[in-house]
Every structure is written in C-alpha cells, then in structure tokens.
Design an enzyme around this catalytic site. Structure first.
Site: not given
Ligand code: AMP
Ligand code: TRP
Length: 347
Positions: A123, A207, A210
């Site tokens: 980041k 990856k 969002k």
């Molecule tokens: P976040 O949106 O960063 O708060 O992520 C929330 C959850 O979604 C966490 O458990 C992440 O590991 C999972 N996650 C986010 N992006 C991915 C992705 N592209 N593939 C698998 N898991 C994801």
C-alpha cells in the site's frame, strides 16, 4: 504466574472474520470470504462477522460513502445467507473494546513486525510512506484485537490475509509470555477452498479487487445478470482448450482463475471441473460459467437491493449484533486490563 492469568487453556470454538466497508463487494470477497462464512454457520461454531469500519478509515473514506458501504456490506452478508439471529453481525465502531484492545496490542507488537507486513509495503510502494496514516501502519494490531477480543479460535479469510493472521498469533504469544499467562488463544487461519485468491478478469497475475480502476476486472455483488454475463464473456483467456488435468493450467493463470471460480460457485473441486470440461474451448466453457454465475449471484444482488430499501432495519440488525458482541468482549477486555495491572473502577 499471576492469579489473573489462571485461565482455561481450552477455548469455545468460535469463528470471527471481518470485511472493510471501503467500497462495493466483489466476487473475490464473496468466494474468498462471505460464502465460506455462510458455510461455517452451524452447531460446530459460534460465528461472529464484522464490518471493520475502523480499519476502512486507515485510508481516506468519504463519510457518506462509508455509511452507505457499511449498510450495503451488511445487506450483502444477509443476502448471501448469514442469518443475523444465528451469527453475530455488526460494525466494529459500535463495539469499543476492539479499539481498546487494539491500543494494548499496539504496545505489544513491535515496529519491526509491522514494517515487514506485505500489505503495508504494497500500500505504500512507490508512494511516500511518510504520508501514510499511522493507523495504516498499526492496522494489523487492531486486526489482532478484533479476533482476540472474542478469544476466537478460527478465522476464515482469503490468502492475502495469511501474514496478518500469523502476526495475530505472534501478538497473542508475546502477550501470554510477557504477562506469564495463558489467556489468548493461538488462532487458526482457515484458508480453504477453490477460490482463496480470485484473480482479476483482465490480468491473471493481479488479485480481483474493489480498488482496481477497471470495472471489467471484477464482478461486483451488485452487478445484474447482463453485467455478469458481459464481464465473463470478455474475460481474458487463451486460445487453448481446457486440459485433462489441473497440471495443464500451471502456466495459464487466466484459465486457471475461471476454473477456480466455476469450482467455488458450483461447490466442486477444481479437479472435478477440469475432468467434466476437459477438451472444451472457452467458447463453450464461458457460457456454462455465465449460467452458473448468474444462477448463484443474481438472487444475491436482487436481495441486497431489497434490503437496502430499508436502512432502518439494517441499522437495527447492526445495533442488536453489537449488543450481543459486547456481552463477549466486555468481560474479556476487563480481564485483559486486570492482567496488565490497570486499576478498575470501584465496584
Ligand atoms: P477486504 O475487502 O480487503 O476487507 O477483504 C475481505 C475478505 O475478502 C478477506 O478475507 C480477503 O482475504 C477476502 N478477499 C478479498 N479479495 C479477494 C480475492 N480476490 N480473492 C479471494 N479472497 C479475497
Ligand atoms: N484485514 C482484513 C482484510 O482486509 C479485514 C479484517 C480486519 C479482518 N479485521 C479482521 C479479517 C479480523 C479477519 C479477522 O481483508
């Protein structure tokens, strides 16, 4: 060992996980996290799921968008199958013990540990790290507090959170060691299934996220059937047919990603999907994936939209979840303060 530390060594099987309300939900969040949260509901575990709004503001969030995204995330959890009467569903800022234990853990964790976190490094890469917020650096200490303020034993997450969960164990171990107690559990990460790392539809080395500038790179949980179909049809692939075995996908990240997405949506293994579709061209496989994805995702987005029409009901659910959460967190925080030697208010 102090009297305060004479605590049980076995812990109630309890699942905790969190998602940041920092934007819309993607298919990566759904397959890597929420769908698995739904699968873990049941008699085996107490399940606790949190919208981590305090984590979201480690980078700038527009206040109105934060409110909307928190409600939308709650709607997404429920639409995907989290039952708010069974699981505890709430937003982090309503349960002050998260931030309170987070402070204690900021005093347990070491600067060097934080500096080695790849999420921090990613980041701030190419940017001025001096300009990043202090909260972004301390992020993993608050995350450890989220988990340990429940004495949670299991944490389902996507692959990208593995290092943060190792740090959570390090913090628990150092606290237990420094105070001579056996108070915090060493939590188990649960990183399982075909889609623990869903990749961008435009670039198999990135990856799905969002924050990707291209909306075509991801499927949003609010996308309708037409948008889902269009994004899958346009997803980057290669001209080869699907191979006979998974080994044949090693150097084909985009193809591998679509197979994994299919497997996770269908509740099958990637091996099963390959053996059922071996020899197919993407011209055949993609329409099958579109049908499956629309079948599984469109009802969720419809239900999310319905729930979003009644924000007062969402706020009621979050408030009720926070009250239940505090029944667990307040005694654990009180005990932690006691271990540390903080003078309590008079009885
Ligand atoms: P976040 O949106 O960063 O708060 O992520 C929330 C959850 O979604 C966490 O458990 C992440 O590991 C999972 N996650 C986010 N992006 C991915 C992705 N592209 N593939 C698998 N898991 C994801
Ligand atoms: N760091 C997680 C993410 O970005 C979100 C999170 C915060 C979390 N606290 C947590 C996940 C506790 C699991 C448990 O995905």
């Amino acid at each position: 060992m102090s009297e305060a530390g004479a605590t049980p060594t076995s812990f109630t099987p309890r699942v905790f996980s969190g998602i940041q309300p920092s934007g819309g939900l993607t298919l990566g969040n759904y397959l890597g996290a929420i769908k698995r949260f739904v699968d873990m509901q049941g008699p085996e575990f107490e399940t606790i799921y949190c919208m981590v709004d305090l984590h979201a503001i480690t980078v700038w969030q527009d206040p109105e968008a934060l409110t909307r995204n928190t409600r939308e995330l709650c709607a997404g959890f429920i639409a995907a199958g989290i039952d708010p009467t069974q699981s505890i569903l709430f937003n982090q800022s309503q349960v002050p013990e998260h931030a309170q234990l987070g402070w204690l853990f900021s005093c347990v964790a070491r600067m060097g540990w934080m500096g080695r976190m790849t999420q921090w490094k990613d980041k701030t890469a190419g940017k001025n790290a001096e300009a990043a917020s202090l909260g972004l650096f301390a992020y993993p200490a608050l995350m450890a507090a989220d988990i340990l303020v429940y004495h949670a034993t299991h944490v389902p997450v996507g692959e990208d959170q593995k290092q943060h969960l190792e740090l959570t164990r390090d913090i628990a171990a150092k606290f237990n060691h420094d105070y001579g107690v056996d108070f915090f559990p060493l939590t188990e990460p649960v990183i399982e299934g075909a889609a623990t790392r869903v990749m961008s539809l435009r670039d198999g080395s990135k990856k799905m996220s969002k924050s990707d500038p291209s909306d075509m790179s991801r499927i949003n949980m609010t996308d309708d059937a037409d948008a889902i179909a269009k994004k899958i049809r346009k997803a980057k692939t290669d001209p080869e047919p699907l191979p006979e075995t998974l080994d044949g996908l090693k150097e084909r990240p985009e193809a591998r990603n679509l197979v994994n997405i299919y497997a996770a949506l269908a509740d099958q293994s990637a091996e099963q999907v390959i053996s059922d579709h071996a020899g197919q061209q993407f011209g055949q496989f993609k329409p099958a994936l579109v049908d499956l994805a629309v079948d599984r995702l469109a009802p969720i987005s419809t239900e999310m939209a319905r729930l979003m029409n009644d924000p007062a009901e969402i706020d009621r659910i979050l408030g009720a979840g926070a009250a239940r959460a505090r029944e667990i967190t307040a005694p654990i925080l009180r005990k932690t303060y006691d271990i540390v030697g903080m003078v309590p208010p008079p009885a």
